[in-house]
Enzyme design. Sequence first.
Site: not given
Length: 548
Positions: A160, A201, A237, A265, A267
């Site tokens: 990030e 990432n 996400h 990650e 979702d």
Amino acid sequence: MSVPTRRSAVLSVLTLIGTLAVPIMAAEPAFASGPLRTHAAARGKFIGYAAANGPLSSEAAYRNIAATEFNQVTAENAMKWDATEPSDNNYTFSNADAIVSFAQANNQAIHGHTLVWHSQTPSWVQGLGASAMRTAMQDHISRVVGRYANSVATWDVVNEVFNEDGTFRSSFWYNTLGQSFIADAFRYARAADADAKLCINDYNVEGINAKSTAMYNLVVSLRNQGVPIDCVGFQAHLAVQYGFPNLQANIERFAALGVDVRITELDVRIPLPADSNEITAQNTYYRNVITACNNVARCTGVTIWGFTDKHSWVPGTFPNEGQALIYDANYGVKPAYTAVHDALAGGPPPVDTTPPTTPGTLTASGVTSSSVTLSWGASTDNVAVTGYDILQNGAVRTTVSGTSATVSGLSSSTAYQFAVRARDAAGNTSANSNTVSITTLPGGGGGGCSAVATVQTQWSGGYVIQPVTVTNTGTSQTTSWTVTFTLPSGHAIVGSWNAALTVSGQTVTARNMPYNGTLGPNASTTFGFQVSRPTGSTSVPSGYTCAV
Ligand code: G3I
């Protein structure tokens, strides 16, 4: 504890692929049964989950699903700096080791998350001066990566580092060390483990946008400098209310750089209470992520950020949103599980049998001796209208993407009937529109013309076509001419001269100006135009057709 080796885990996974995948696939359709990991492994991909230490140690249902369904794991929190080195040179690995042990016992590849991040890093690091901060970073990376050098296959080295607009995040890392902390982190990680794959990432980099393009440019720059970066992670996400990103195209552009891509990650959260449309959208998002990864060889797999709604970071961060995972809070499978399963297993995708609506009223205009312009109202579809068939005397003459088109190449003084129908990606077609009948104008005796186009100059973002030479190939004088051609997708006319250009879908129609429509037999005139195109595109227009 003893840390199981990465080599033995990889061999075990391969053994598992060999013993499970082949008999199952031979005995019955792949999609019929089998846990997620069997189908992922058969594709050479991983399907993973983020492991939380609490339920891993205390809930049998959690452990059972984690072991059975997944062939990869990422520690949700246990390998972060605040967990592994809460105070200077005071390392605690018990939670990380517990996840590593469980993964090794179940033949799961382990992804390390994360070494250098602005969040979940203790305040003692954040307050250091530049030299001490760089030393702390090097010591931390070398100790943590070194400990798991034989067990952790891949690492999120930096996490990030970008703002949404593609500028660097103003973190304590960046503010103290400048951009160089990124390259340094990768070099320190490589020094600690020569074999681990090293990744960058981030979130909101799943589609092609300013942030992902900044990441793309950084990867190019790091590789040009010889910095050891092997992979990129798209966190994914996602949320049903924000739409699905153009994921596959983005994966493909990074893959073309020679790096692996991981979905790290995943979702898909829903505003609560969830309605049936949102649940359907969630299933589609999960399926689309898996399919996009399936479709690109360098996409190595997908990690879901947890697996049960009982343990998810979402409700704590987004009030009134949740149900983001593939098992419900009671460990029951959700439709999203089936979507992931079937996309991995290659089962039949849901069949779209709904045709688009009938196009709105069809009208004809601009009839010449050889052409007519047709216009109609847009159709709608449950998924998307992908084009319109133009029916000439009952047969499909051409398919266009817009809601108007000029049909050329017609015979003079001839009656024609036209109708249009819409189509979708599944091949469903709407009912036909109303029919229009036209009769082309007299040709004036042996009318005809040709158009020859020359690419005068081109560059990565565009080109100039000059001249397009229009020649009267007939035996009598023309008073007008029309040249049509096909513009490649994504290209846009930015200017033209000596002709009036109109664009419908990918079809461009160039008509004479008042001063150059009249051409005697064998006489010529010219026009030109300039086009912009997406970077990377090398195509130019084709299919020049002239009519008088
Ligand atoms: O362990 C303590 C517990 O002892 C304490 O009682 C409780 C009180 O708040 O906090 C617990 O720690 C929490 C920890 O998760 C473990 O549950 C932290 O407060 C909480 O901030 C932490 O949240 C994690 C978050 O990263 C921190 O930024 C989430 O679990 C984790 O899912 C989330 O993961 C991040 C990825 O690392 C990077 N990408 C985004 C993703 C979602 O934010």
